[in-house]
Design a protein around this motif. Structure first.
Motif, PDB file in Angstrom:
ATOM      1  N   ALA A   1       0.840  -1.200   0.000  1.00  0.00           N
ATOM      2  CA  ALA A   1       0.000   0.000   0.000  1.00  0.00           C
ATOM      3  C   ALA A   1       0.875   1.249   0.000  1.00  0.00           C
ATOM      4  N   ALA A   2       0.469   2.237  -0.769  1.00  0.00           N
ATOM      5  CA  ALA A   2       1.144   3.536  -0.796  1.00  0.00           C
ATOM      6  C   ALA A   2       0.219   4.540  -0.114  1.00  0.00           C
ATOM      7  N   THR A   3       0.542   4.909   1.097  1.00  0.00           N
ATOM      8  CA  THR A   3      -0.362   5.724   1.894  1.00  0.00           C
ATOM      9  C   THR A   3      -0.076   7.222   1.754  1.00  0.00           C
ATOM     10  N   VAL A   4      -1.092   8.005   2.073  1.00  0.00           N
ATOM     11  CA  VAL A   4      -0.995   9.475   2.052  1.00  0.00           C
ATOM     12  C   VAL A   4      -0.720   9.931   3.487  1.00  0.00           C
ATOM     13  N   SER A   5       0.352  10.676   3.684  1.00  0.00           N
ATOM     14  CA  SER A   5       0.717  11.068   5.039  1.00  0.00           C
ATOM     15  C   SER A   5      -0.317  12.023   5.636  1.00  0.00           C
ATOM     16  N   ARG A   6      -0.498  11.908   6.927  1.00  0.00           N
ATOM     17  CA  ARG A   6      -1.439  12.779   7.628  1.00  0.00           C
ATOM     18  C   ARG A   6      -1.055  14.248   7.468  1.00  0.00           C
ATOM     19  N   GLU A   7       0.228  14.536   7.556  1.00  0.00           N
ATOM     20  CA  GLU A   7       0.688  15.921   7.465  1.00  0.00           C
ATOM     21  C   GLU A   7       0.282  16.547   6.138  1.00  0.00           C
ATOM     22  N   VAL A   8       0.517  15.826   5.055  1.00  0.00           N
ATOM     23  CA  VAL A   8       0.148  16.330   3.731  1.00  0.00           C
ATOM     24  C   VAL A   8      -1.358  16.453   3.605  1.00  0.00           C
ATOM     25  N   ALA A   9      -2.089  15.454   4.076  1.00  0.00           N
ATOM     26  CA  ALA A   9      -3.549  15.463   3.945  1.00  0.00           C
ATOM     27  C   ALA A   9      -4.189  16.638   4.661  1.00  0.00           C
ATOM     28  N   MET A  10      -3.666  17.019   5.807  1.00  0.00           N
ATOM     29  CA  MET A  10      -4.241  18.141   6.545  1.00  0.00           C
ATOM     30  C   MET A  10      -4.028  19.459   5.787  1.00  0.00           C
ATOM     31  N   VAL A  11      -2.857  19.602   5.178  1.00  0.00           N
ATOM     32  CA  VAL A  11      -2.600  20.808   4.375  1.00  0.00           C
ATOM     33  C   VAL A  11      -3.523  20.830   3.157  1.00  0.00           C
ATOM     34  N   VAL A  12      -3.678  19.675   2.498  1.00  0.00           N
ATOM     35  CA  VAL A  12      -4.565  19.561   1.341  1.00  0.00           C
ATOM     36  C   VAL A  12      -5.993  19.936   1.720  1.00  0.00           C
ATOM     37  N   ALA A  13      -6.467  19.412   2.837  1.00  0.00           N
ATOM     38  CA  ALA A  13      -7.833  19.708   3.271  1.00  0.00           C
ATOM     39  C   ALA A  13      -8.023  21.188   3.557  1.00  0.00           C
ATOM     40  N   ASP A  14      -7.065  21.796   4.219  1.00  0.00           N
ATOM     41  CA  ASP A  14      -7.166  23.226   4.523  1.00  0.00           C
ATOM     42  C   ASP A  14      -7.206  24.056   3.246  1.00  0.00           C
ATOM     43  N   LEU A  15      -6.373  23.701   2.267  1.00  0.00           N
ATOM     44  CA  LEU A  15      -6.338  24.445   1.007  1.00  0.00           C
ATOM     45  C   LEU A  15      -7.665  24.325   0.254  1.00  0.00           C
ATOM     46  N   LEU A  16      -8.179  23.113   0.150  1.00  0.00           N
ATOM     47  CA  LEU A  16      -9.431  22.927  -0.584  1.00  0.00           C
ATOM     48  C   LEU A  16     -10.598  23.606   0.121  1.00  0.00           C
ATOM     49  N   ARG A  17     -10.633  23.546   1.438  1.00  0.00           N
ATOM     50  CA  ARG A  17     -11.707  24.214   2.169  1.00  0.00           C
ATOM     51  C   ARG A  17     -11.667  25.718   1.975  1.00  0.00           C
ATOM     52  N   SER A  18     -10.462  26.301   1.963  1.00  0.00           N
ATOM     53  CA  SER A  18     -10.347  27.758   1.865  1.00  0.00           C
ATOM     54  C   SER A  18     -10.509  28.261   0.434  1.00  0.00           C
ATOM     55  N   GLU A  19      -9.960  27.493  -0.538  1.00  0.00           N
ATOM     56  CA  GLU A  19      -9.979  27.950  -1.927  1.00  0.00           C
ATOM     57  C   GLU A  19     -11.198  27.484  -2.703  1.00  0.00           C
ATOM     58  N   ILE A  20     -11.770  26.363  -2.306  1.00  0.00           N
ATOM     59  CA  ILE A  20     -12.976  25.851  -2.970  1.00  0.00           C
ATOM     60  C   ILE A  20     -13.980  25.491  -1.879  1.00  0.00           C
ATOM     61  N   PRO A  21     -14.605  26.486  -1.280  1.00  0.00           N
ATOM     62  CA  PRO A  21     -15.569  26.226  -0.195  1.00  0.00           C
ATOM     63  C   PRO A  21     -16.681  25.280  -0.649  1.00  0.00           C
ATOM     64  N   GLY A  22     -17.161  24.483   0.294  1.00  0.00           N
ATOM     65  CA  GLY A  22     -18.181  23.496  -0.027  1.00  0.00           C
ATOM     66  C   GLY A  22     -17.620  22.115  -0.247  1.00  0.00           C
ATOM     67  N   THR A  23     -16.303  21.968  -0.079  1.00  0.00           N
ATOM     68  CA  THR A  23     -15.649  20.671  -0.233  1.00  0.00           C
ATOM     69  C   THR A  23     -15.791  19.849   1.049  1.00  0.00           C
ATOM     70  N   HIS A  24     -16.108  18.561   0.879  1.00  0.00           N
ATOM     71  CA  HIS A  24     -16.171  17.626   2.001  1.00  0.00           C
ATOM     72  C   HIS A  24     -15.361  16.382   1.652  1.00  0.00           C
ATOM     73  N   PHE A  25     -14.899  15.660   2.682  1.00  0.00           N
ATOM     74  CA  PHE A  25     -13.909  14.620   2.469  1.00  0.00           C
ATOM     75  C   PHE A  25     -14.356  13.242   2.941  1.00  0.00           C
ATOM     76  N   ALA A  26     -13.756  12.229   2.289  1.00  0.00           N
ATOM     77  CA  ALA A  26     -13.870  10.842   2.727  1.00  0.00           C
ATOM     78  C   ALA A  26     -12.524  10.176   2.483  1.00  0.00           C
ATOM     79  N   LEU A  27     -12.359   8.994   3.034  1.00  0.00           N
ATOM     80  CA  LEU A  27     -11.073   8.317   2.981  1.00  0.00           C
ATOM     81  C   LEU A  27     -11.242   6.865   2.547  1.00  0.00           C
TER      82      LEU A  27
END
Length: 264
Positions: free
Chosen positions: A83-109
């Motif tokens: 498995a090639a996993t996505v690091s938590r550190e990167v994912a949190m930055v990604v989530a913050d960017l999408l929430r701020s730049e494209i409001p209305g974004t929601h996530f699943a894993l």
């Protein structure tokens, strides 16, 4: 044109028919390839949990690449091989960017251990019981192989293009749905990268692989394989990436091409 040593195929919109099944004609071709010892690798954006009914189509053995390259699954052993996993550190930055730049974004894993969703993430399968649900931060762990981001208002391709531009270099961003859903893998992880690693283990060169796909998440694989076919009616970027066009998936296009390539 040389006879391929390995077949790599996407599923939805490619190998499967309009109902999401393997047709009788396609099943017959897959079984003949299996009898000849030609490896057929399902290379899909699907998570493992959506594959149970399809394992028998590859003879109940071999390997499959799931979650856009995030997982290599041993079909015979019924377990995740790598498995090639996505690091938590990167994912949190990604989530913050999408929430701020494209409001209305929601996530699943998508995880090696199953599925989890943020409270605001709508699902096409609302009746599935026991899905872990909570804040993005609370549901995240070290088993995540794909981060999903959903928007209910933007057009699918617009959302993909915006997300791709915003997150370039941080994660691999692709799209394979009929609705606005971003699929994000660890940097450098695509269907092609994982398929290439698998073929290297099998001592099979890219030139000896034939690949089939229909959507943006297939582009890298179609460019990598020595022989590649996008499906008629597939997304324009997939058709541009492939060397040839196969008949539509509703016409058993993959099976038609394989019959010709292998003289079946």
């Amino acid at each position: 044109m040389s006879r391929p040593k390995l077949v790599a195929t996407d599923l939805d919109g490619t190998l499967l028919d309009a109902d999401g099944n393997v047709s009788d004609g396609t099943r017959a071709v897959l079984r003949e390839l299996d009898a000849q010892g030609v490896p057929v690798v399902f290379v899909t954006g699907r998570p493992i949990r959506w594959m149970e009914s399809l394992w028998s189509e590859v003879g109940g053995h071999g390997l499959a690449v799931c979650s856009n390259g995030g997982i290599v699954y041993d079909v015979d052993a019924q377990q995740v091989r790598s498995a090639a996993t996505v690091s938590r550190e990167v994912a949190m930055v990604v989530a913050d960017l999408l929430r701020s730049e494209i409001p209305g974004t929601h996530f699943a894993l998508e995880k090696t251990t199953g599925f989890a969703r943020e409270t605001g993430f709508a699902t096409r399968f609302p009746d599935i019981p026991d899905i872990p649900t909570g804040s993005f931060e609370a549901i995240y762990d070290d088993a995540v192989v794909k981060v999903l981001a959903l928007h209910t208002e933007l057009a699918p391709e617009d959302y993909w293009r915006r997300g791709q531009a915003l997150l370039e270099g941080m994660v691999e961003v692709t799209w394979s749905s009929s609705f606005p859903l971003l699929e994000m893998s660890a940097p450098g992880v695509t269907k092609a990268s994982t398929l290439a690693e698998l073929c290297a283990e099998l001592a099979i060169d890219a030139a000896d692989v034939v690949a089939f796909g229909d959507m943006p998440n297939d582009v890298e694989m179609l460019e990598w394989a020595g022989q590649s076919y996008a499906m008629a009616g597939g997304h324009a970027v997939a058709r541009a990436a492939a060397r040839e066009i196969a008949p539509a998936h509703t016409e058993d296009g993959v099976a038609q091409v394989l019959r010709r390539l292998f003289d079946l």
